[in-house]
Every structure is written in C-alpha cells, then in structure tokens.
Design a protein around this motif. Structure first.
Motif, mmCIF file in Angstrom:
data_model
loop_
_atom_site.group_PDB
_atom_site.id
_atom_site.type_symbol
_atom_site.label_atom_id
_atom_site.label_comp_id
_atom_site.label_asym_id
_atom_site.label_seq_id
_atom_site.Cartn_x
_atom_site.Cartn_y
_atom_site.Cartn_z
ATOM 1 N N ILE A 215 0.912 -1.076 -0.161
ATOM 2 C CA ILE A 215 0.094 -0.099 -0.016
ATOM 3 C C ILE A 215 0.940 1.315 -0.073
ATOM 4 C CG2 ILE A 215 -1.927 1.338 1.389
ATOM 5 C CD1 ILE A 215 -2.615 -1.301 2.672
ATOM 6 N N SER A 216 0.511 2.134 -1.069
ATOM 7 C CA SER A 216 1.572 3.351 -1.177
ATOM 8 C C SER A 216 1.181 4.293 -0.240
ATOM 9 C CB SER A 216 1.690 3.848 -2.494
ATOM 10 O OG SER A 216 0.202 4.140 -2.889
ATOM 11 N N ASP A 217 2.209 5.214 0.053
ATOM 12 C CA ASP A 217 1.934 6.623 0.938
ATOM 13 C C ASP A 217 2.425 7.701 0.134
ATOM 14 O OD1 ASP A 217 1.158 8.462 2.762
ATOM 15 O OD2 ASP A 217 2.158 7.509 4.520
ATOM 16 N N LEU A 218 2.095 8.864 0.423
ATOM 17 C CA LEU A 218 2.815 10.128 -0.316
ATOM 18 C C LEU A 218 4.275 10.579 -0.026
ATOM 19 C CD1 LEU A 218 1.321 11.843 -2.344
ATOM 20 C CD2 LEU A 218 0.297 13.252 -0.410
ATOM 21 N N LEU A 219 4.717 10.927 -0.744
ATOM 22 C CA LEU A 219 6.334 11.359 -0.314
ATOM 23 C C LEU A 219 6.058 12.646 0.472
ATOM 24 C CD1 LEU A 219 7.899 12.846 -3.713
ATOM 25 C CD2 LEU A 219 5.469 12.198 -3.240
ATOM 26 N N PRO A 220 6.958 12.919 1.290
ATOM 27 C CA PRO A 220 7.097 13.901 2.121
ATOM 28 C C PRO A 220 7.101 15.349 1.369
ATOM 29 C CG PRO A 220 8.971 12.670 2.631
ATOM 30 C CD PRO A 220 8.330 11.997 1.806
ATOM 31 N N HIS A 221 7.910 15.291 0.204
ATOM 32 C CA HIS A 221 7.908 16.489 -0.607
ATOM 33 C C HIS A 221 6.556 17.068 -1.023
ATOM 34 C CE1 HIS A 221 10.933 13.562 -0.646
ATOM 35 N NE2 HIS A 221 11.938 14.601 -1.182
ATOM 36 N N ALA A 223 3.645 16.255 0.463
ATOM 37 C CA ALA A 223 2.480 15.955 1.548
ATOM 38 C C ALA A 223 2.168 17.154 2.326
ATOM 39 C CB ALA A 223 3.074 14.893 2.708
ATOM 40 N N LYS A 224 2.093 18.389 1.646
ATOM 41 C CA LYS A 224 1.717 19.559 2.231
ATOM 42 C C LYS A 224 0.327 19.360 2.800
ATOM 43 C CE LYS A 224 1.313 24.583 1.472
ATOM 44 N NZ LYS A 224 0.012 24.601 1.198
ATOM 45 N N ASP A 225 -0.649 19.011 1.957
ATOM 46 C CA ASP A 225 -2.076 18.990 2.227
ATOM 47 C C ASP A 225 -2.242 17.709 3.158
ATOM 48 O OD1 ASP A 225 -2.661 20.927 0.829
ATOM 49 O OD2 ASP A 225 -3.261 19.926 -0.876
ATOM 50 N N GLN A 226 -1.350 16.636 3.014
ATOM 51 C CA GLN A 226 -1.531 15.450 3.797
ATOM 52 C C GLN A 226 -1.574 15.854 5.009
ATOM 53 O OE1 GLN A 226 0.858 12.154 3.229
ATOM 54 N NE2 GLN A 226 -0.709 10.508 3.780
ATOM 55 N N SER A 227 -0.372 16.343 5.258
ATOM 56 C CA SER A 227 0.429 16.947 6.595
ATOM 57 C C SER A 227 -0.654 17.617 7.546
ATOM 58 C CB SER A 227 1.548 17.563 6.468
ATOM 59 O OG SER A 227 2.667 16.470 5.803
ATOM 60 N N SER A 228 -1.429 18.281 6.680
ATOM 61 C CA SER A 228 -2.360 19.309 7.787
ATOM 62 C C SER A 228 -3.773 18.424 8.028
ATOM 63 C CB SER A 228 -2.830 20.557 6.905
ATOM 64 O OG SER A 228 -3.703 20.138 5.647
ATOM 65 N N ARG A 229 -3.658 17.016 7.913
ATOM 66 C CA ARG A 229 -4.711 16.418 8.143
ATOM 67 C C ARG A 229 -4.611 15.919 9.660
ATOM 68 N NH1 ARG A 229 -5.706 11.306 3.666
ATOM 69 N NH2 ARG A 229 -5.965 12.693 1.748
ATOM 70 N N THR A 230 -5.461 15.492 10.337
ATOM 71 C CA THR A 230 -4.974 14.811 11.746
ATOM 72 C C THR A 230 -4.529 13.456 11.565
ATOM 73 O OG1 THR A 230 -7.450 13.475 11.517
ATOM 74 C CG2 THR A 230 -7.270 15.886 12.608
ATOM 75 N N LEU A 231 -3.985 12.915 12.456
ATOM 76 C CA LEU A 231 -3.312 11.872 12.443
ATOM 77 C C LEU A 231 -4.102 10.502 12.030
ATOM 78 C CD1 LEU A 231 -0.413 10.497 13.020
ATOM 79 C CD2 LEU A 231 -1.409 9.782 15.174
ATOM 80 N N SER A 232 -5.414 10.378 12.562
ATOM 81 C CA SER A 232 -6.387 9.608 12.254
ATOM 82 C C SER A 232 -6.900 9.500 10.858
ATOM 83 C CB SER A 232 -7.265 9.488 12.919
ATOM 84 O OG SER A 232 -8.258 10.507 13.092
ATOM 85 N N GLY A 233 -6.880 10.821 10.108
ATOM 86 C CA GLY A 233 -7.156 11.040 9.075
ATOM 87 C C GLY A 233 -5.884 11.151 7.913
#
Ligand code: MN
Ligand code: MN
Length: 506
Positions: A215-221, A223-233
């Motif tokens: 299962i893939s995840d987003l590269l940190p470079h 992940a600006k939008d993803q990083s502002s999500r809560t941990l559970s989201g």
C-alpha cells in the motif's frame, strides 16, 4: 510554711484521672503501635510484609525456568508464523492437538474422564476439551482467547486498474491506525469459494522469494495537504488500496490490460475468475515473520500477538494439563476485534451448545454445568510505554516483564461494557497464581477516560459464569508489528496451566 496537701472531696465517687487536662487519651491502636514498633533496621522487613511486591520476573525465576521460558517462546514464534489468520490458527491448533491425542467431537457420544476432543466452528473458531475426573456438575474450567487480529480485508469486488497499475480495494478489519499499514510488505491469506462450490486456500507472499503486496503513501515532498490532516485521517479507509501489479498483457488496444494480466495469473495459479471474489475471505496481513527484539533477546516482535499470544499459551496449558480433576475447555474465538459478533464470535451460543452436548448423555442440561463453571478471558493487556507514559496511570498499568496481567475490569468511561470480576473471584485467582509460583501483576486499560476497550469476558459472563481477564502486556497493540516480553508469555502459560490443571479454587 509547707504547702498544704490537696485532699479529694469525700463526695466524689468517680476516679480522678491523673493527667493534665487537654492531652487526649491514647487509643488502642496507638498503644499497640507503640508496643510493637519495630526498630529502625526492621522497617525493610516490614515494608516487604506490608507493601505489594511488583518486580521484574528475572528476580523471581530460576535459571532452569528462564531456559524453559526461552524454549517455550521458540514454539510460540513458530505458531505465529504458521497462524496469521483465524482459519490458519484453527488449523495449526488442531494439528498440534491431534499430536496430543485430541479427536473430533461427536455430539452423540458420552465422554468419560481422560477423553480429549475438539470441535471446529466453521473453520474460524475451535473448542478443545479434556474431560476431568470430577462430574460435569462440579463445573468446567474455560480459558477463552481470540484468534482474529486487525488486518486489511479485500472488498467483495476488489480488483481494478488505474494508470496502468492494478490494485485491490480494501475494507480494514478491527481497530487500526491506518497510516501504519502503508509502505510495508503485505501477504495475502484466505479462502476463495469458486462458482462450482470448490474451495481454494490462498497464502501468497509469505515465502521469502515470493513477491509481496504493497500500500503506497505520499512522499513528504508533496505531502503539504496530507500533513495538515489529523493523524487518524492521515490515511483514509478508501486510500488503503493494495498495489498488486503493473504489467499489461501484450495487446495495446485492449482496456484494463494490467488487470487482465493479474486475473490471468490468479486464474492459472488458483483457478479463479473475477466473480469468485464475491465468495471469498481474503486478508492482507504484514509479511513479517516473528523475531526476537533487543540485544538481550528478551522480547518478541510479531504481527498478531493480540491475541494469538493468549491463544497459544492457553492451548499449551490445555495440552499439557493432563489427568485434570475438572473438565477443561480451551476456546479460540473469532470476531473479537469487531465485537464478538457472528456465529464464530463469542456472543453466539457455541460454548453453551457445546457444553449442552457434553452434558446431555448424562441427563444434564447446560445450566447444571454452568452453575459451577469458571472462566479466564485470556486477552492481552496494554503495557506501560515510557515513550507514551501520559496515557497510562503508572500504579495501575502493566509493565513488560512483570508477569501475566490480571485485569479486574476493562471497558471505557465509567467501566462501560466491562465484566468487572467480583472481589471474591479475584481473591480465588490471586491465591491460585501465588500457589503456582506465577509472576503476575495487575493492570487496567489506560487512564480513566483516555479510551478503553473490551474482551470476550462480558459474553462469557452473560451465561452467569464468573470470569476474569488475564493476559500478556503488549506494546504497540494493533500495529502491524506488536511487541511482548518472553517472561510474560511464559508466565501466562503457567497461570493458565494452574487454572486448568489445578484443584478447587479457594
Ligand atoms: Mn484482544
Ligand atoms: Mn485487540
């Protein structure tokens, strides 16, 4: 002139107290304390006598017991690698039990002392029973654990292709932190029932040379939008898509070329077509093997300690507890992680039905047996984690290596959903553990109002049976790779053995 001596007034009948007014009379307790007050060098012994002892198991175990503990854990690691799903755990447990002389249960048969039987419930739960010398009306000893674990299930229509990548849609099972399940090697386990009714077992990705799923995840470079999500989201349920392939069949004009190639491979390997996914149970689990953790080899890291660590220890107690007074029953249940529902979960009547079948040839019904029956709900406990110390209350939290954990109550909020074992039953179990030389501790599931959880205890208790929770403390519970300490594993085995093979609980 000499002072005139005071004389008592002749009218006074009560004796006069010879003390200064204002100083209170000593209580009995104060007098006793003064009488028995130890010398300063005796306080250490007094402390040992009066305070609860709670120490690392190392200080209570002999060298030979430590060796036994290590050997026992080797067997446990093997069990973990062979039993990554509830179905595999049933198969592995039955395989082991058969070597101990256990035979399939026959409802029509009248069983006698020394008989050993097992009853599989739909391939996903199992009951082992060893008939004791006492009559069934004296009650039976049940140890109930669960063999399902949090995982990623495939949806009924899972396979699709997007941008030349083939993926599976999934629906996670049990309580997980979804972000933990990305970017790790996954294996696929389960069964597919084909259209013609035949069944195919699938284990893919466990062999070291075999490919894994992912299962893939987003590269940190990015992940600006993803990083502002809560941990559970951070990773959403619908983002847990498993990558299963990327090579097309050799026909440029065709749509879904990669999906077709995957389906072709699956058809060749397992004889299935896409529609067969509708009647399948396919579970993606971490492809890791169990292994020792720490320079001192004191711990075990593995997928699915919760609750296969209690399943294995109780199974071994059931196997090695022979010539028992009381009939012992070891239950490995399914569906605990989603509320003990379904026909293979302990909210169903299958323990009761099994006991009824044992009792009927003797002219008894289940009530005659259940009245004196007692049970340990064998499930893992949370271990105090020094890195995450704020969620547990140290005085009432279990710690690694301090032995098997007795938990009076679980639940959430105001003990909601908890069995809350009675003081009387706790007392009996406590004495049993001490008499058997078990290193044990107590622990509750985190700070009050921090969260909580439950076990199968409440469902067993609903049959009017005394039940107590007991199990091994775990770090990183419900993660793809959980951690336990070896001494605790061994002490759980000792505790369950004392329970199934011991005499009367007093
Ligand atoms: Mn559990
Ligand atoms: Mn659990």
């Amino acid at each position: 002139m000499p002072r005139k001596k005071k004389t008592e007034t002749p009218t006074q009948t009560e004796p006069v107290e010879k003390r200064k007014p204002g100083r209170p009379k000593k209580t009995e307790a104060e007098k006793a304390l003064k009488k028995e007050a130890p010398k300063s060098d005796e306080y250490e012994a007094l402390k040992e006598k009066l305070f609860m002892q709670n120490k690392h198991a190392e200080f209570s175990m002999s060298v030979s017991e430590i060796t036994k503990s290590n050997l026992f854990c080797n067997g446990y690691k093997q069990f973990l690698d062979n039993a990554k799903t509830e179905r595999e755990a049933v198969n592995e447990a039955v395989r082991i039990a058969r070597t101990f002389g256990y035979e399939p249960f026959d409802r029509k048969k009248k069983y006698a002392a020394g008989d050993k039987i097992y009853h599989v419930n739909r391939g996903k739960a199992v009951i082992f029973a060893s008939i004791g010398t006492r009559p069934l009306t004296d009650g039976v000893r049940i140890v109930a654990s669960h063999i399902d674990a949090p995982r990623i299930d495939l949806k009924p229509n899972p396979l699709y292709e997007d941008c030349d990548i083939a993926l599976f849609k999934t629906h996670y099972y049990g309580g997980i932190k979804k972000y933990q399940w990305t970017t790790i090697p996954l294996a696929l386990h389960g069964v597919v029932v084909r259209k013609d009714g035949s069944t195919v077992d699938i284990v893919y990705g466990e062999d070291e040379r075999e490919p894994k799923l992912y299962i893939s995840d987003l590269l940190p470079h990015l992940a600006k939008d993803q990083s502002s999500r809560t941990l559970s989201g951070g990773i959403l349920g619908e983002e847990l898509n498993i990558i299963v392939g990327s090579r097309p069949v050799k026909n440029e004009k065709l749509g879904d070329k990669v999906k077709l190639n995957i389906m072709r491979i699956l058809n060749e390997k397992y004889g299935i077509v896409e529609e067969d996914f509708l009647s399948a149970e396919l579970e993606a689990v971490p492809a890791f093997k169990a292994c020792d953790i720490g320079f001192d080899e004191s711990m075990i890291g593995a997928y699915g300690h919760d609750d296969r660590v209690c399943a294995y220890t109780s199974l071994m107690a059931q196997m090695y507890g022979v010539n028992n007074e009381y009939t012992s029953i070891c239950v490995l249940a399914d569906k605990e992680e989603i509320g003990s529902v379904g026909a293979t979960g302990l909210n169903s009547d299958y323990i009761k039905n099994f006991i009824t079948s044992l009792a009927r040839p003797y002219g008894l019904d289940s009530y005659d047996v259940l009245e004196n029956t007692v049970c340990i709900s064998a499930d893992v406990s949370v271990a105090h984690d020094p890195t995450w110390a704020s969620v547990t209350e140290k005085r009432n939290a279990a710690q690694l290596n301090r032995g098997v954990c007795m938990t009076k109550y679980t639940g959430a909020g105001g003990k909601s959903g908890s069995n809350d074992a009675s003081a009387e039953f706790c007392g009996k179990i406590r004495r049993m553990l001490d008499n058997a030389g078990v290193v044990w501790q107590t622990g509750e599931l985190g700070k009050v109002d921090q969260g909580g959880g439950g076990t199968v205890a409440r469902y067993v208790a609903s049959m009017e049976i005394d039940v107590i929770d007991m199990g091994i403390p775990v770090l990183s519970m419900h993660s793809p790779y959980e951690l336990v300490a070896k001494y605790d594993v061994y002490m759980a085995y000792k505790a369950f053995l004392a329970f199934v093979a011991g005499g009367e609980l007093k």
